[in-house]
Design a protein around this motif. Sequence first.
Motif, PDB file in Angstrom:
ATOM      1  N   VAL A  82      11.611  67.717   1.011  1.00 39.51           N
ATOM      2  CA  VAL A  82      10.656  68.767   0.655  1.00 39.51           C
ATOM      3  C   VAL A  82      10.043  69.429   1.883  1.00 39.51           C
ATOM      4  CG1 VAL A  82       8.819  67.039   0.316  1.00 39.51           C
ATOM      5  CG2 VAL A  82       8.587  69.324  -0.679  1.00 39.51           C
ATOM      6  N   PHE A  83       9.650  68.640   2.872  1.00 44.13           N
ATOM      7  CA  PHE A  83       9.004  69.219   4.053  1.00 44.13           C
ATOM      8  C   PHE A  83      10.029  69.847   5.001  1.00 44.13           C
ATOM      9  CE2 PHE A  83       5.812  65.815   2.939  1.00 44.13           C
ATOM     10  CZ  PHE A  83       4.866  66.699   2.455  1.00 44.13           C
ATOM     11  N   ALA A  84      11.220  69.272   5.063  1.00 42.76           N
ATOM     12  CA  ALA A  84      12.266  69.840   5.913  1.00 42.76           C
ATOM     13  C   ALA A  84      12.657  71.227   5.421  1.00 42.76           C
ATOM     14  CB  ALA A  84      13.479  68.914   5.943  1.00 42.76           C
ATOM     15  N   ALA A  85      12.793  71.377   4.097  1.00 41.01           N
ATOM     16  CA  ALA A  85      13.127  72.675   3.526  1.00 41.01           C
ATOM     17  C   ALA A  85      12.023  73.689   3.805  1.00 41.01           C
ATOM     18  CB  ALA A  85      13.362  72.538   2.023  1.00 41.01           C
ATOM     19  N   ARG A  86      10.790  73.235   3.770  1.00 39.90           N
ATOM     20  CA  ARG A  86       9.655  74.123   4.048  1.00 39.90           C
ATOM     21  C   ARG A  86       9.694  74.601   5.505  1.00 39.90           C
ATOM     22  NH1 ARG A  86       4.249  71.640   1.976  1.00 39.90           N
ATOM     23  NH2 ARG A  86       5.432  71.985   0.059  1.00 39.90           N
ATOM     24  N   ALA A  87      10.006  73.698   6.412  1.00 39.77           N
ATOM     25  CA  ALA A  87      10.067  74.059   7.823  1.00 39.77           C
ATOM     26  C   ALA A  87      11.158  75.097   8.082  1.00 39.77           C
ATOM     27  CB  ALA A  87      10.309  72.816   8.673  1.00 39.77           C
ATOM     28  N   ALA A 133       3.077  76.378  11.388  1.00 40.14           N
ATOM     29  CA  ALA A 133       3.216  75.689  10.100  1.00 40.14           C
ATOM     30  C   ALA A 133       4.578  75.013   9.984  1.00 40.14           C
ATOM     31  CB  ALA A 133       3.013  76.678   8.958  1.00 40.14           C
ATOM     32  N   ALA A 134       5.605  75.614  10.598  1.00 41.43           N
ATOM     33  CA  ALA A 134       6.934  75.002  10.582  1.00 41.43           C
ATOM     34  C   ALA A 134       6.942  73.706  11.384  1.00 41.43           C
ATOM     35  CB  ALA A 134       7.964  75.978  11.144  1.00 41.43           C
ATOM     36  N   GLU A 135       6.295  73.708  12.552  1.00 39.87           N
ATOM     37  CA  GLU A 135       6.187  72.480  13.339  1.00 39.87           C
ATOM     38  C   GLU A 135       5.425  71.407  12.566  1.00 39.87           C
ATOM     39  OE1 GLU A 135       7.639  71.670  15.986  1.00 39.87           O
ATOM     40  OE2 GLU A 135       8.267  73.538  16.941  1.00 39.87           O
ATOM     41  N   LEU A 136       4.392  71.832  11.852  1.00 43.51           N
ATOM     42  CA  LEU A 136       3.603  70.907  11.043  1.00 43.51           C
ATOM     43  C   LEU A 136       4.456  70.314   9.921  1.00 43.51           C
ATOM     44  CD1 LEU A 136       0.812  69.704  10.629  1.00 43.51           C
ATOM     45  CD2 LEU A 136       0.170  71.759   9.348  1.00 43.51           C
ATOM     46  N   ALA A 137       5.267  71.151   9.282  1.00 41.87           N
ATOM     47  CA  ALA A 137       6.151  70.662   8.216  1.00 41.87           C
ATOM     48  C   ALA A 137       7.203  69.699   8.761  1.00 41.87           C
ATOM     49  CB  ALA A 137       6.812  71.834   7.507  1.00 41.87           C
ATOM     50  N   ASP A 138       7.696  69.977   9.962  1.00 39.95           N
ATOM     51  CA  ASP A 138       8.645  69.047  10.594  1.00 39.95           C
ATOM     52  C   ASP A 138       7.993  67.694  10.833  1.00 39.95           C
ATOM     53  OD1 ASP A 138      11.012  70.507  10.750  1.00 39.95           O
ATOM     54  OD2 ASP A 138      10.475  71.442  12.652  1.00 39.95           O
ATOM     55  N   ALA A 139       6.735  67.709  11.286  1.00 45.96           N
ATOM     56  CA  ALA A 139       6.021  66.451  11.509  1.00 45.96           C
ATOM     57  C   ALA A 139       5.808  65.703  10.197  1.00 45.96           C
ATOM     58  CB  ALA A 139       4.677  66.731  12.193  1.00 45.96           C
ATOM     59  N   GLN A 140       5.522  66.436   9.135  1.00 44.44           N
ATOM     60  CA  GLN A 140       5.399  65.812   7.814  1.00 44.44           C
ATOM     61  C   GLN A 140       6.726  65.169   7.399  1.00 44.44           C
ATOM     62  OE1 GLN A 140       3.865  69.562   5.999  1.00 44.44           O
ATOM     63  NE2 GLN A 140       2.381  68.243   4.967  1.00 44.44           N
ATOM     64  N   HIS A 141       7.818  65.869   7.658  1.00 42.61           N
ATOM     65  CA  HIS A 141       9.134  65.347   7.286  1.00 42.61           C
ATOM     66  C   HIS A 141       9.431  64.048   8.032  1.00 42.61           C
ATOM     67  CE1 HIS A 141      13.324  65.139   6.174  1.00 42.61           C
ATOM     68  NE2 HIS A 141      13.699  65.223   7.437  1.00 42.61           N
ATOM     69  N   GLY A 178      16.495  81.210  -0.514  1.00 46.46           N
ATOM     70  CA  GLY A 178      15.782  80.347   0.413  1.00 46.46           C
ATOM     71  C   GLY A 178      14.336  80.097   0.065  1.00 46.46           C
ATOM     72  N   ILE A 179      13.871  80.638  -1.039  1.00 43.92           N
ATOM     73  CA  ILE A 179      12.443  80.571  -1.375  1.00 43.92           C
ATOM     74  C   ILE A 179      11.917  79.135  -1.420  1.00 43.92           C
ATOM     75  CG2 ILE A 179      10.945  80.741  -3.425  1.00 43.92           C
ATOM     76  CD1 ILE A 179      11.812  83.582  -3.748  1.00 43.92           C
ATOM     77  N   GLU A 180      10.746  78.947  -0.807  1.00 41.84           N
ATOM     78  CA  GLU A 180      10.008  77.686  -0.871  1.00 41.84           C
ATOM     79  C   GLU A 180       8.561  78.062  -1.156  1.00 41.84           C
ATOM     80  OE1 GLU A 180       7.839  74.246  -0.283  1.00 41.84           O
ATOM     81  OE2 GLU A 180       7.500  76.011   0.971  1.00 41.84           O
ATOM     82  N   PRO A 181       7.949  77.546  -2.223  1.00 43.53           N
ATOM     83  CA  PRO A 181       6.658  78.065  -2.692  1.00 43.53           C
ATOM     84  C   PRO A 181       5.557  78.159  -1.647  1.00 43.53           C
ATOM     85  CG  PRO A 181       7.594  76.608  -4.332  1.00 43.53           C
ATOM     86  CD  PRO A 181       8.484  76.512  -3.137  1.00 43.53           C
ATOM     87  N   VAL A 182       5.306  77.097  -0.898  1.00 42.75           N
ATOM     88  CA  VAL A 182       4.224  77.122   0.079  1.00 42.75           C
ATOM     89  C   VAL A 182       4.530  78.108   1.201  1.00 42.75           C
ATOM     90  CG1 VAL A 182       3.000  75.762   1.826  1.00 42.75           C
ATOM     91  CG2 VAL A 182       3.422  74.787  -0.436  1.00 42.75           C
ATOM     92  N   ALA A 183       5.747  78.077   1.708  1.00 42.51           N
ATOM     93  CA  ALA A 183       6.127  78.958   2.810  1.00 42.51           C
ATOM     94  C   ALA A 183       6.086  80.422   2.397  1.00 42.51           C
ATOM     95  CB  ALA A 183       7.533  78.592   3.304  1.00 42.51           C
TER      96      ALA A 183
END
Length: 335
Positions: free
Chosen positions: A35-40, A59-67, A288-293
Amino acid sequence: MTSTTTTSQKLLSPEEIAVRAGEQLTFLHLPDAGVFAARAVRLRQLAEGHAMRDFLLFAAELADAQHRALKAGVAVPLPTAEQVEAAASAGLPLLPAETWPRAAVWRESLRSMLQDLTAHLPEGPARSTVRQLADASDEHLETQAGRLLTGVMFGLDMAAAPLLAAGLQLHWVRLAQQTAAAHTGGQLAPFGRIDDPTVCPCCASRPVASVERLGADGARYLACGLCATQWHYVRIKCSHCQSTKGISLQNLVAADAAAAETQPAVQAECCSECGHYLKLMHPARDNGIEPVADDLATLTLDLLVSEEGQQRHGVNLLLLFGEPEDAPPPPGRGH
């Protein structure tokens, strides 16, 4: 590029739309391991040429850290079978964000995630904010988390809010995933339909957007901004007041003729009955849609719809609006 106007699209009434049999649709889609990788990935794609490029890349770096943190497989305290039964019997979400006890592991995971994030950021204000929050006391983190989850803007550190939100998202994704795994096969499924269909059946949070899922014949799902769960919600129905009257779609008007011929992938579904809106996303128009992004990247749509008097129903914890009044610097641990 987009101009600063909107267009309205009138919709068929619910009675004119053939609603698929509810039992044939999967009601709930829990977040998967990616989920977080797709967001990044999506955030980096959307950042190209965007006015909010720097924030989207952060935000992408943050999502990578979450992943990376999610992959670590940290266990969290889970609800008991009795709690599952009680929530199901009452028609309530099992893991309500405002009241579910936050175990200390969420703070430990947040600090670990922030330390990891620091290594991927250049020197600057963002990195300083990350370091400062990582060193904050338990009391400060809990106070700020409580404000964030209850929507209290007064005293909320707006600069650190996206970081706190990322830690809370990580924690609730773990809760949803691990609870589902632990209670599969029991007498009652841990998550299911609840009395209030407008909030997440897992954590009671409001949706960040709605999505017409691919492979579900265009069925509409609401997407939770906290635990990333998606749940089925009837189309052409207000996600705030549940009215089926006065629903219309608002679009950004493309600046060039070629783009104008393309159906927008993100629209605002507006309700004239209650004056609220929620974004509707169409993966069939942009895979490629991801809701949060995509919600973050379509802030212009929020601004224009708001100018027409509509209030936002969805909540994106990574970009909050409010007055950061009286938010002192976080005290360090041991102070």
